[in-house]
Scaffold this motif. Sequence first.
Motif, mmCIF file in Angstrom:
data_model
loop_
_atom_site.group_PDB
_atom_site.id
_atom_site.type_symbol
_atom_site.label_atom_id
_atom_site.label_comp_id
_atom_site.label_asym_id
_atom_site.label_seq_id
_atom_site.Cartn_x
_atom_site.Cartn_y
_atom_site.Cartn_z
ATOM 1 N N CYS A 78 0.841 -1.192 0.000
ATOM 2 C CA CYS A 78 0.000 0.000 0.000
ATOM 3 C C CYS A 78 0.875 1.241 0.000
ATOM 4 N N ILE B 41 -1.393 5.004 3.915
ATOM 5 C CA ILE B 41 -2.397 4.059 4.422
ATOM 6 C C ILE B 41 -1.926 3.463 5.744
ATOM 7 N N LEU C 197 -7.539 -1.456 6.911
ATOM 8 C CA LEU C 197 -6.744 -0.531 6.108
ATOM 9 C C LEU C 197 -7.511 0.779 6.028
ATOM 10 N N VAL D 163 -4.089 0.570 -2.393
ATOM 11 C CA VAL D 163 -3.824 -0.686 -1.687
ATOM 12 C C VAL D 163 -3.759 -1.816 -2.709
#
Length: 277
Positions: free
Chosen positions: A145, A149, A174, A180
């Motif tokens: 990611c 994040i 997340l 992502v």
Amino acid sequence: MRTSLNITNKLTMLSEMSNDSTFQILQYDALEGGSDIDNAIKLKYMRDAGIKLKQVRIILDESSVNIGPGTLSYMKGDITISNKVGGVVGFGKKIFASKVTGEPLFKPQCEGTGEIFLEPSFGHFALIELEDEEIIVDDGLFFACEGSIEVGAARVRRISAMAFGEEGYFQTKLSGSGIVVLEIPVPEKEIFKCTLINDTLKVDGNFAILRSGEIEFTVEKSTKSIVGTATAGEGLLNVYRGTGQIWLIPTKNIYNELKTKGLEYESKPHGDIDTNV
């Protein structure tokens, strides 16, 4: 200034998503390195079945990404790798999240300008862009990611979901804004992305792999009475309520059955095989 590695005609780009960094899912058109008969036969079967090797490529432009431990294959450019703990509080959060979700404690952060190639896999990948939101995913799906994040843990709130949902007490969360990468069990085109708007979804089985953070998850009886549940033969259902999105992978059960019980099992109604042979 961006650097670029040449992608040969043996690679096809399946998907791409850009923000501060650019993420690409690449696919090898064919593997031709079989040096013995055994490998050559396996490679032929894989080609006939459409099983192809895939690889995640990340292009950094004075940006940063977090990757799963052991996923780095190679990189090019002015890139540094570190494990940022975030002080005593941050370290404590990472230990907690690691213990309860099973995710590795440290996720290497790559920062700078250049290109990163992650370990190739015969599995499947999906790119998602979050915009100041959060998703909750099955453990083991996280692959990489953007540095913006946050990877943490989400507690299952309802006792029924903890006891009967087969999801455990915590799942991987997340949150934030950025891209992502998930390593998913089936091709993305086989995922049913169900959108709820103040609605309810009931699932007979454990094949919901992602949900928006606003969705409430519980486990409930399939009918109003215990007797009704027993006679209906369906048992308990995973129930999702609220507004948001849920990813379902109903084909995963078919792959599992084919692997363990063969094609004949799936060709019979309800999977019943005539044993009077």
